[in-house]
Scaffold this active site. Structure first.
Site, mmCIF file in Angstrom:
data_model
loop_
_atom_site.group_PDB
_atom_site.id
_atom_site.type_symbol
_atom_site.label_atom_id
_atom_site.label_comp_id
_atom_site.label_asym_id
_atom_site.label_seq_id
_atom_site.Cartn_x
_atom_site.Cartn_y
_atom_site.Cartn_z
ATOM 1 N N SER A 98 -2.569 -1.258 -6.724
ATOM 2 C CA SER A 98 -3.924 -1.281 -6.211
ATOM 3 C C SER A 98 -4.973 -1.390 -7.173
ATOM 4 O O SER A 98 -6.117 -1.564 -6.771
ATOM 5 C CB SER A 98 -4.271 -0.048 -5.152
ATOM 6 O OG SER A 98 -4.052 1.131 -6.117
ATOM 7 N N LYS A 106 -8.698 5.449 -8.177
ATOM 8 C CA LYS A 106 -9.306 4.442 -7.716
ATOM 9 C C LYS A 106 -10.807 4.253 -8.519
ATOM 10 O O LYS A 106 -11.019 5.269 -9.405
ATOM 11 C CB LYS A 106 -9.757 4.436 -6.414
ATOM 12 C CG LYS A 106 -8.743 4.767 -5.393
ATOM 13 C CD LYS A 106 -7.918 3.374 -5.149
ATOM 14 C CE LYS A 106 -6.644 3.731 -4.245
ATOM 15 N NZ LYS A 106 -5.639 2.745 -4.279
#
Length: 169
Positions: free
Chosen positions: A48, A92
């Site tokens: 990711s 993230k």
């Protein structure tokens, strides 16, 4: 008995042993405090955050003071407790803070449809750098700021990529 053995037997072993144990406990508590409250090592895994982080093998430092003091800004990489599974920690990039309007692709692999949301008070909007292989705010919505427990500040391993991790604006 040799002279060395007599001197060895005369040492206050109990005091030495007790002092060593108490020092070890103090050192262990100090390390645990630093890891929990100041800065800790984190091991990002998965696709990711490609290309910012490798799929496996990176070791990064999470600055816990910045997160606690609110020194997180758009572009920073943060570590937080997953809103979907509280047993997992996720890394993230912050794209929006409270009050920001964020436009994102709903399904980047299949269409160009986009949606705009305003990040609510006390929340942040996070997304992985690799939007095609990331579960992020596009799926679970804005993340409460209270779940953020660190700002990723530098990479330790691999050594060839050692250095500070800056904001990506």
């Amino acid at each position: 008995m040799s002279r060395f053995m007599r001197r060895l037997a005369a040492l206050p072993w109990r005091a030495i042993y007790a002092g060593g144990i108490s020092r070890s406990i103090i050192v262990f508590c100090g390390i645990a405090f630093m890891e929990e409250r100041v800065a800790g090592l984190t091991y990002p895994r998965g696709p990711s955050m490609l290309p910012a982080f490798n799929i496996m093998g990176d070791v990064v430092v999470a600055d816990k003071v910045s997160a606690r003091c609110g020194w997180v800004a758009p572009g920073d990489v943060v570590q937080f407790v997953s809103p979907e599974d509280p047993r997992k920690t996720v890394i993230k990039r912050v794209l929006g803070m409270e009050g920001d309007a964020v436009t994102y692709l709903v399904d980047p692999g299949n269409s160009d449809d986009s949606k705009t949301v305003v990040v609510p008070k006390g929340h942040i909007w996070v997304q992985g750098d690799n939007i095609y292989a990331s579960r992020d705010s596009r799926q679970f919505g804005p993340v409460p700021y209270g779940l953020v427990n660190g700002r990723i500040c530098c990479r330790i391993l691999p050594l060839k990529e050692f250095g500070l991790i800056g904001s990506k604006q």
